[in-house]
Design an enzyme around this catalytic site. Structure first.
Site, PDB file in Angstrom:
ATOM      1  CB  SER A  13      -0.915   0.017   1.218  1.00  0.00           C
ATOM      2  OG  SER A  13      -1.787  -1.074   1.153  1.00  0.00           O
ATOM      3  NE  ARG A  94      -1.596 -23.523   0.203  1.00  0.00           N
ATOM      4  CZ  ARG A  94      -1.455 -22.360  -0.361  1.00  0.00           C
ATOM      5  NH1 ARG A  94      -0.736 -21.436   0.218  1.00  0.00           N
ATOM      6  NH2 ARG A  94      -2.005 -22.100  -1.514  1.00  0.00           N
ATOM      7  CG  ASN A 101      -4.682 -15.047   5.278  1.00  0.00           C
ATOM      8  OD1 ASN A 101      -4.722 -14.099   6.054  1.00  0.00           O
ATOM      9  ND2 ASN A 101      -3.559 -15.560   4.840  1.00  0.00           N
ATOM     10  CB  VAL A 125      -3.459  -7.986  -3.331  1.00  0.00           C
ATOM     11  CG1 VAL A 125      -1.945  -8.078  -3.443  1.00  0.00           C
ATOM     12  CG2 VAL A 125      -4.030  -7.075  -4.424  1.00  0.00           C
ATOM     13  N   GLY A 126      -4.179 -10.207  -1.098  1.00  0.00           N
ATOM     14  CA  GLY A 126      -3.714 -11.013   0.037  1.00  0.00           C
ATOM     15  C   GLY A 126      -3.806 -12.499  -0.286  1.00  0.00           C
ATOM     16  CG  ASP A 155       1.616 -14.483 -11.013  1.00  0.00           C
ATOM     17  OD1 ASP A 155       2.601 -14.696 -10.297  1.00  0.00           O
ATOM     18  OD2 ASP A 155       0.457 -14.394 -10.567  1.00  0.00           O
ATOM     19  CG  HIS A 183      -0.558 -15.388  -7.035  1.00  0.00           C
ATOM     20  ND1 HIS A 183       0.412 -14.969  -7.912  1.00  0.00           N
ATOM     21  CD2 HIS A 183      -0.126 -15.022  -5.792  1.00  0.00           C
ATOM     22  CE1 HIS A 183       1.392 -14.365  -7.234  1.00  0.00           C
ATOM     23  NE2 HIS A 183       1.085 -14.395  -5.949  1.00  0.00           N
TER      24      HIS A 183
HETATM   25  C1  LMR Z   1       4.587 -12.952  -4.966  1.00  0.00           C
HETATM   26  O1  LMR Z   1       4.175 -13.554  -5.953  1.00  0.00           O
HETATM   27  O2  LMR Z   1       5.560 -12.177  -4.995  1.00  0.00           O
HETATM   28  C2  LMR Z   1       3.943 -13.208  -3.622  1.00  0.00           C
HETATM   29  O3  LMR Z   1       2.664 -13.699  -3.805  1.00  0.00           O
HETATM   30  C3  LMR Z   1       4.823 -14.134  -2.879  1.00  0.00           C
HETATM   31  C4  LMR Z   1       4.272 -14.573  -1.570  1.00  0.00           C
HETATM   32  O4  LMR Z   1       4.063 -15.780  -1.413  1.00  0.00           O
HETATM   33  O5  LMR Z   1       4.060 -13.705  -0.703  1.00  0.00           O
END
Ligand code: LMR
Length: 345
Positions: A13, A94, A101, A125-126, A155, A183
């Site tokens: 941010s 995991r 979250n 984004v989190g 990405d 992601h």
């Molecule tokens: C990234 O792609 O840079 C982040 O998502 C990496 C992460 O796992 O925090």
């Protein structure tokens, strides 16, 4: 335009807010209000961020509102940039991270459903961002499902950079680069449909081995490589990619090009299971909305990789079934160590 931002006192941010306030994202004629969500712990830092925004005298920034209650901070939001999430702690499974979250996104989805503008758009984004977006979406039944995005533009940018460097061209000549899937390290950076100076990437980079065994994992594990060097997750490049993501929706996509965003798979033309938040190639007329591009070539290589990412997202979805109002299967967690964030490689 009212823009709510969570994790507002964090590193991402701290780059992003100043880009938003300067007008370089939503345009030089679009006044904005920033509605910043922090936590009890970050309250002082949030006040510091607001002071810096005030002192920057941005003519388009008309209001900065701070708070720790999503029901107040998300009020009338046109965009919610959901950046805040807890990182995985030492020894944390995991499934525990997904749950921890997921609870945040369950609460935020409900709050958005209650108080945000009825056409509010959300960008998660989190991490794990696809599944967090799914949880938020399912807990916000009155908001359009297609308005939920999870960020895979970072990405895409990483993939473009690798292709450009390998081809010895400037990155602006690399177009039509899609990221498929999650992601995570199962993401699929698509070199099959990518173009370099208007030609298919494999016709320019005549090195199948590099494309398959170097390019793909390099992009998918770039976040982890960066953490090893930098000691923390990407922040500046993530903020830049959020700005790119938003601009992609407000500037018409050039013919023959695409941008990547993880959105709901309902009605997708590629046979991917419906009800997942999955990165796919999209285009926009520049009105803030998008449509899926339906004519990407899916060869056997892509098919297999896309299926693996889809499988991973189905497992993540089932693992957070207890946070979904209408779980698809009995909430059973089948997550194993094989599902990794880009930063966990
Ligand atoms: C990234 O792609 O840079 C982040 O998502 C990496 C992460 O796992 O925090």
């Amino acid at each position: 335009m009212r823009i709510a931002v969570t994790g507002a006192a964090g590193q991402i941010s701290n780059h992003l807010l100043f880009m938003l306030a300067s007008g370089e994202v939503f345009g030089k004629d679009q006044p904005i209000a920033l509605q910043l969500l922090g936590s009890e712990r970050s309250r002082e830092a949030l006040e510091g961020v607001a002071m810096e925004l005030e002192d920057s005298l941005y003519p388009l920034l008309r209001e900065v509102r701070l708070g720790i209650d999503p029901l107040k901070v998300f009020e009338n939001a046109d965009w919610a940039l959901l950046i805040g999430a807890k990182p995985r702690g030492p020894g944390m499974e995991r499934s525990q991270l997904l749950d921890l979250n997921g609870q945040i996104f369950q609460e935020q989805g409900r709050a958005l459903n209650a108080v945000a503008a009825r056409d509010c758009k959300m960008l998660v984004v989190g991490n794990p961002c696809n599944t967090n977006a799914l949880i938020g979406m399912e807990n916000a039944p009155d908001l359009p499902r297609r308005n939920w995005h999870a960020l895979t533009r970072l990405d895409e940018n990483r993939a473009k950079c690798q292709l450009a460097m390998k081809a010895g061209k400037f990155y602006t000549s690399v177009t039509n680069v899609a990221i498929w899937g999650n992601h995570s390290t199962t993401q699929v950076p698509d070199f099959v449909n990518a173009k370099i100076a208007g030609k298919r990437a494999p016709q320019v980079i005549k090195d199948d081995k590099w494309l398959k065994t170097d390019f793909t994992p390099t992009v998918a594990t770039r976040g982890g490589a960066l953490i090893k060097k930098w000691g923390r997750s990407s922040a500046a490049s993530t903020a830049v990619s959020i700005a790119d993501h938003l601009r992609s929706l407000y500037v018409p996509t050039p013919a023959g090009d695409c941008f990547s965003t993880a959105v709901i798979t309902d009605g997708n033309p590629y046979g991917i299971e419906e009800g997942l938040v999955f990165s796919m190639p999209c285009r926009s007329d520049g009105d803030g909305n998008y449509e899926l591009i339906n004519d990407f070539v899916i060869d056997d290589w892509l098919q297999e990789k896309i299926a693996a990412s889809e499988e991973e997202l189905k497992k993540e979805r089932d693992c957070v079934g207890h946070l979904l109002p209408n779980p698809v299967n009995d909430p059973v967690c089948r997550i194993t160590q094989d599902t990794m964030l880009p930063g966990e490689n």
